[in-house]
Write a protein that holds these residues in place. Structure first.
Motif, PDB file in Angstrom:
ATOM      1  N   THR A   1       0.817  -1.217   0.000  1.00  0.00           N
ATOM      2  CA  THR A   1       0.000   0.000   0.000  1.00  0.00           C
ATOM      3  C   THR A   1       0.850   1.266   0.000  1.00  0.00           C
ATOM      4  N   SER A   2       2.167   1.117  -0.071  1.00  0.00           N
ATOM      5  CA  SER A   2       3.058   2.265   0.103  1.00  0.00           C
ATOM      6  C   SER A   2       3.128   3.140  -1.142  1.00  0.00           C
ATOM      7  N   LYS A   3       3.549   4.375  -0.902  1.00  0.00           N
ATOM      8  CA  LYS A   3       3.882   5.303  -1.977  1.00  0.00           C
ATOM      9  C   LYS A   3       5.397   5.350  -2.112  1.00  0.00           C
ATOM     10  N   ASP A   4       5.870   5.600  -3.337  1.00  0.00           N
ATOM     11  CA  ASP A   4       7.310   5.547  -3.607  1.00  0.00           C
ATOM     12  C   ASP A   4       8.023   6.795  -3.108  1.00  0.00           C
ATOM     13  N   CYS A   5       9.276   6.594  -2.712  1.00  0.00           N
ATOM     14  CA  CYS A   5      10.162   7.701  -2.368  1.00  0.00           C
ATOM     15  C   CYS A   5      11.577   7.298  -2.764  1.00  0.00           C
ATOM     16  N   GLY A   6      12.503   8.233  -2.695  1.00  0.00           N
ATOM     17  CA  GLY A   6      13.865   7.977  -3.152  1.00  0.00           C
ATOM     18  C   GLY A   6      14.731   7.370  -2.059  1.00  0.00           C
ATOM     19  N   ASP A   7      15.759   8.117  -1.632  1.00  0.00           N
ATOM     20  CA  ASP A   7      16.657   7.621  -0.589  1.00  0.00           C
ATOM     21  C   ASP A   7      16.048   7.855   0.790  1.00  0.00           C
ATOM     22  N   PHE A   8      16.838   7.550   1.832  1.00  0.00           N
ATOM     23  CA  PHE A   8      16.355   7.702   3.203  1.00  0.00           C
ATOM     24  C   PHE A   8      15.866   9.131   3.452  1.00  0.00           C
ATOM     25  N   HIS A   9      16.637  10.097   2.979  1.00  0.00           N
ATOM     26  CA  HIS A   9      16.296  11.499   3.236  1.00  0.00           C
ATOM     27  C   HIS A   9      14.956  11.855   2.596  1.00  0.00           C
ATOM     28  N   ASP A  10      14.755  11.450   1.351  1.00  0.00           N
ATOM     29  CA  ASP A  10      13.507  11.759   0.654  1.00  0.00           C
ATOM     30  C   ASP A  10      12.312  11.101   1.348  1.00  0.00           C
ATOM     31  N   CYS A  11      12.476   9.860   1.777  1.00  0.00           N
ATOM     32  CA  CYS A  11      11.386   9.161   2.474  1.00  0.00           C
ATOM     33  C   CYS A  11      11.020   9.882   3.763  1.00  0.00           C
ATOM     34  N   CYS A  12      12.023  10.339   4.486  1.00  0.00           N
ATOM     35  CA  CYS A  12      11.771  11.014   5.757  1.00  0.00           C
ATOM     36  C   CYS A  12      11.091  12.365   5.550  1.00  0.00           C
ATOM     37  N   VAL A  13      11.481  13.074   4.505  1.00  0.00           N
ATOM     38  CA  VAL A  13      10.843  14.357   4.193  1.00  0.00           C
ATOM     39  C   VAL A  13       9.365  14.150   3.899  1.00  0.00           C
ATOM     40  N   LYS A  14       9.050  13.114   3.112  1.00  0.00           N
ATOM     41  CA  LYS A  14       7.652  12.843   2.776  1.00  0.00           C
ATOM     42  C   LYS A  14       6.850  12.390   3.991  1.00  0.00           C
ATOM     43  N   VAL A  15       7.488  11.694   4.892  1.00  0.00           N
ATOM     44  CA  VAL A  15       6.812  11.285   6.127  1.00  0.00           C
ATOM     45  C   VAL A  15       6.408  12.516   6.936  1.00  0.00           C
ATOM     46  N   LEU A  16       7.326  13.479   7.063  1.00  0.00           N
ATOM     47  CA  LEU A  16       7.038  14.682   7.834  1.00  0.00           C
ATOM     48  C   LEU A  16       5.997  15.560   7.137  1.00  0.00           C
ATOM     49  N   GLU A  17       6.060  15.621   5.821  1.00  0.00           N
ATOM     50  CA  GLU A  17       5.127  16.475   5.079  1.00  0.00           C
ATOM     51  C   GLU A  17       3.726  15.893   5.025  1.00  0.00           C
ATOM     52  N   ASN A  18       3.618  14.558   4.993  1.00  0.00           N
ATOM     53  CA  ASN A  18       2.324  13.911   4.762  1.00  0.00           C
ATOM     54  C   ASN A  18       1.830  13.074   5.935  1.00  0.00           C
ATOM     55  N   ASP A  19       2.478  13.250   7.098  1.00  0.00           N
ATOM     56  CA  ASP A  19       2.046  12.525   8.292  1.00  0.00           C
ATOM     57  C   ASP A  19       2.031  11.015   8.042  1.00  0.00           C
ATOM     58  N   GLY A  20       3.124  10.517   7.462  1.00  0.00           N
ATOM     59  CA  GLY A  20       3.193   9.106   7.098  1.00  0.00           C
ATOM     60  C   GLY A  20       4.153   8.329   7.971  1.00  0.00           C
ATOM     61  N   VAL A  21       4.542   7.155   7.483  1.00  0.00           N
ATOM     62  CA  VAL A  21       5.489   6.281   8.183  1.00  0.00           C
ATOM     63  C   VAL A  21       6.486   5.745   7.165  1.00  0.00           C
ATOM     64  N   THR A  22       7.652   5.330   7.634  1.00  0.00           N
ATOM     65  CA  THR A  22       8.640   4.723   6.750  1.00  0.00           C
ATOM     66  C   THR A  22       9.567   3.826   7.556  1.00  0.00           C
ATOM     67  N   VAL A  23      10.367   3.052   6.838  1.00  0.00           N
ATOM     68  CA  VAL A  23      11.352   2.153   7.445  1.00  0.00           C
ATOM     69  C   VAL A  23      12.719   2.819   7.353  1.00  0.00           C
ATOM     70  N   ILE A  24      13.494   2.741   8.429  1.00  0.00           N
ATOM     71  CA  ILE A  24      14.779   3.415   8.446  1.00  0.00           C
ATOM     72  C   ILE A  24      15.745   2.648   9.339  1.00  0.00           C
ATOM     73  N   LEU A  25      17.023   2.791   9.055  1.00  0.00           N
ATOM     74  CA  LEU A  25      18.045   2.228   9.937  1.00  0.00           C
ATOM     75  C   LEU A  25      18.206   3.133  11.160  1.00  0.00           C
ATOM     76  N   ASN A  26      18.470   2.522  12.286  1.00  0.00           N
ATOM     77  CA  ASN A  26      18.574   3.276  13.529  1.00  0.00           C
ATOM     78  C   ASN A  26      19.631   4.373  13.452  1.00  0.00           C
ATOM     79  N   GLU A  27      20.687   4.140  12.664  1.00  0.00           N
ATOM     80  CA  GLU A  27      21.769   5.123  12.545  1.00  0.00           C
ATOM     81  C   GLU A  27      21.291   6.427  11.923  1.00  0.00           C
TER      82      GLU A  27
END
Length: 484
Positions: free
Chosen positions: A330-356
Motif C-alpha cells: 500500500t506504500s507510496k514511492d520515495c527515493g533515498d532515506f532522506h527523501d522518504c523522511c521528508v515525505k513522512v514529515l510532510e504527509n504525516d506518514g510512516v517509513t522504514v529506516i536504519l537506527n543510525e
C-alpha cells in the motif's frame, strides 16, 4: 636440529601455509628428544612481503616424556607489518564511512578524504599490526547493498587485504569475516504531531456534550408534563427556552408549583453546574494545554494506524513477513532515506529506516526542542555488521581478536555514537524526552472526561427517581382525598 630444519617437505608445508601460525612437534631420535617449534611470519621492510626464510622458533623441548615448560600452543604471534601499507577498501554508509564527493570516484580509486566509525576501527587495527593504511574506494549502492558484489574480486585477488564501510556477512565463503563488531535495528518511524487550535478541533474535543443535551430534553419533557398535570400555565416553548437558559447559565427556571417539580429542578440545576464546569475545564485545556501526540509502540500499531507508508520501491521487500508485505504493497514511492523522511514529515506518514539515520533526523527535525518524528519500540529486524578479509591474509586472526576485544569493552558502541555525533544523539534524546514528558503531562487534572463526572448523571437519575416517587405519592394522595 639443523637436519630437521632443512627437510624439504617441511619447508614446502611451511611456505604453503605461511599465513598461519602452526605448531610442529618434531622428533629427534638421536637425542631422544621432541622439539615443539613454530615458524612465525615476518614482513620484509623493503618489499613489504612475507619473508620466506626457514627460521624456526623453539617453543618447548620434550626429553624422555617430560616437557621443560607447560607451553605447547603459545598465543598467536601477530604479524609485524613494520609500517608497510595495509590496503583497505572503504564503501560508503553513514556513519560507518563518509567520503566527500564520492560520485567523482571509481572503483579502486584512492580515497583522498574520509571520516566515520569504520575508519577509526581500521586505524586501531593498523596500529595493532604496526602498519600504515592505504584506503581504496568501493563503489557500492548504499540503499541496496546486497546487490553490489563486484568489489569482492579485489579482496580475492589480493588487491586489498580487507574491506569495511558497514558491510555484512553476505558474500559466502569466498572471503573471511572479522566477526560482529556492531549491530543496528531496522525500525518504523512516524511523524508526531498535535492537532492545531481550530474551531473544528474544539468541537471535536467537546463532542460528548450531547449527553447533556439528552438530559436537557428529558427534563423539558418531564417538566412540561408535571406543569400540565398541575394546571400551570406554561407553554412547551417557554419550558424549552428556560431549560436551555438554565443549562448554559443565561436564565433561571420558572418557579415550581409542587414538591415533585422542586426535586426535579434541584437535580437539573446541579447538572447545569457540572455542565458549566465541564465546559470551562475543556475550553481552558484546549486553549492552554497541547495534548499528547499519537504514539505507536509496536509494528502492528503502525500497520493498523491507517497512515500511508513511504518506502523505496527498489528495496522495500527486504523481509518476507506477510503483515509487512501486505502493508508495503500500500506504500507510496520515495527515493533515498532522506527523501522518504521528508515525505513522512510532510504527509504525516510512516517509513522504514536504519537506527543510525534516526538520531540525526530526530535532532534536525525537532521543533521547540520537541521531537517531530518518533520510532516504535519494537524492531523489524537487526542488522549485524562485519568487515571482510582475504582468506589467506596474515591479519585474519588478529582482526577477529581486536574487534572482539573492542566490542566486549564497549569501545565500538562509543565510537559508533561518536561517529553519529555525541551532540546529535544528545539532542535527539532530549527532543524525544520532551515529546514523552509532554505526552504524559496531562495525566492528572489537565482535562476531564464524562467518565470522570459520571456521578452527576447518577445524581440526576436519583433526583428524577425522587421526583417520580413524589409524583406517585401525590397521585395516590389525591385519589384517596377524592374517595373520601
Amino acid at each position: 636440529m639443523s637436519q630437521l630444519i632443512d627437510d624439504s617437505k617441511l619447508q614446502a608445508f611451511v611456505k604453503r601455509y605461511k599465513d598461519r601460525d602452526i605448531t610442529f612437534i618434531i622428533p629427534d631420535d638421536r637425542a631422544e628428544k621432541h622439539y615443539v617449534i613454530t615458524y612465525p611470519t615476518t614482513i620484509d621492510e623493503k618489499t613489504c612481503e612475507p619473508v620466506e626464510k626457514f627460521e624456526p622458533n623453539i617453543i618447548n623441548i620434550c626429553i624422555n616424556g617430560t616437557l621443560e615448560t607447560n607451553i605447547i600452543f603459545p598465543e598467536l604471534i601477530r604479524a609485524d607489518f613494520k609500517k608497510c601499507a595495509l590496503k583497505v577498501g572503504m564503501a560508503t554508509m553513514s556513519p560507518f564511512s563518509k567520503i566527500p564527493n564520492e560520485h567523482t570516484l571509481n572503483n579502486y580509486d584512492l580515497v583522498p578524504e574520509i571520516e566515520g566509525f569504520d575508519v577509526e576501527i581500521v586505524k586501531i587495527i593498523a596500529n595493532y599490526f604496526n602498519a600504515s593504511i592505504i584506503l581504496y574506494y568501493i563503489n557500492r549502492e548504499e540503499q541496496n547493498p546486497y546487490t553490489s558484489t563486484e568489489f569482492i574480486e579485489f579482496i580475492v585477488n589480493g588487491s586489498m587485504e580487507m574491506s569495511a564501510g558497514g558491510l555484512y556477512r553476505i558474500y559466502g565463503d569466498r572471503v573471511s569475516y572479522s566477526g560482529i563488531y556492531t549491530m543496528q535495528d531496522v525500525i518504523w518511524i512516524y511523524a508526531a504531531h498535535r492537532p492545531g487550535r481550530t474551531w473544528v478541533n474544539m468541537v471535536r474535543k467537546l463532542n460528548e456534550l450531547y449527553f447533556f443535551d439528552i438530559f436537557y430534553l428529558l427534563y423539558s419533557i418531564t417538566s412540561y408534563f408535571f406543569r400540565k398535570y398541575d394546571n400551570a400555565k406554561r407553554s412547551f416553548r417557554d419550558i424549552i427556552l428556560y431549560s436551555w437558559g438554565a443549562l448554559v447559565g443565561a436564565a433561571s427556571l420558572p418557579e415550581p408549583k409542587s414538591l415533585k417539580h422542586k426535586m426535579l429542578d434541584v437535580s437539573y440545576l446541579i447538572l447545569c453546574i457540572f455542565m458549566a464546569s465541564y465546559m470551562n475545564i475543556q475550553l481552558v485545556s484546549f486553549l492552554t494545554i497541547d495534548g499528547p501526540s499519537i504514539s505507536f509502540k509496536t509494528n502492528d500499531d503502525i500497520i493498523n494506524s491507517g497512515r500511508v507508508p513511504y518506502l523505496n520501491k527498489v528495496n522495500k521487500y527486504f523481509i518476507q513477513d506477510s503483515k509487512y508485505l501486505a502493508f508495503a504493497n500500500t506504500s507510496k514511492d520515495c527515493g533515498d532515506f532522506h527523501d522518504c523522511c521528508v515525505k513522512v514529515l510532510e504527509n504525516d506518514g510512516v517509513t522504514v529506516i536504519l537506527n543510525e539515520h534516526f538520531y540525526p533526523l530526530q535532532a534536525s527535525s525537532a521543533v521547540k526542542d520537541e521531537a517531530r518524528v518518533l520510532k516504535t519500540t519494537t524492531k523489524i529486524i537487526t542488522v549485524y555488521h562485519e568487515m571482510i578479509i582475504r582468506k589467506d591474509s596474515l591479519i585474519v586472526t588478529g582482526v577477529q581478536k581486536v574487534l572482539k576485544s573492542l566490542f566486549e569493552a564497549g569501545i565500538c558502541k562509543h565510537l559508533f555514537t561518536q561517529a553519529i555525533g555525541i551532540s546529535v544523539v544528545a539532542k535527539a534524546n532530549s527532543a524525544n524526552q520532551v515529546a514523552l514528558s509532554n505526552s504524559y503531562s496531562c495525566v492528572s487534572g489537565c482535562a476531564i472526561t464524562l467518565s470522570q463526572v459520571a456521578g452527576i448523571f447518577y445524581f440526576w437519575a436519583f433526583g428524577c427517581a425522587l421526583s417520580a416517587s413524589a409524583f406517585l405519592l401525590e397521585i395516590i394522595w389525591k385519589r384517596q382525598r377524592h374517595s373520601v
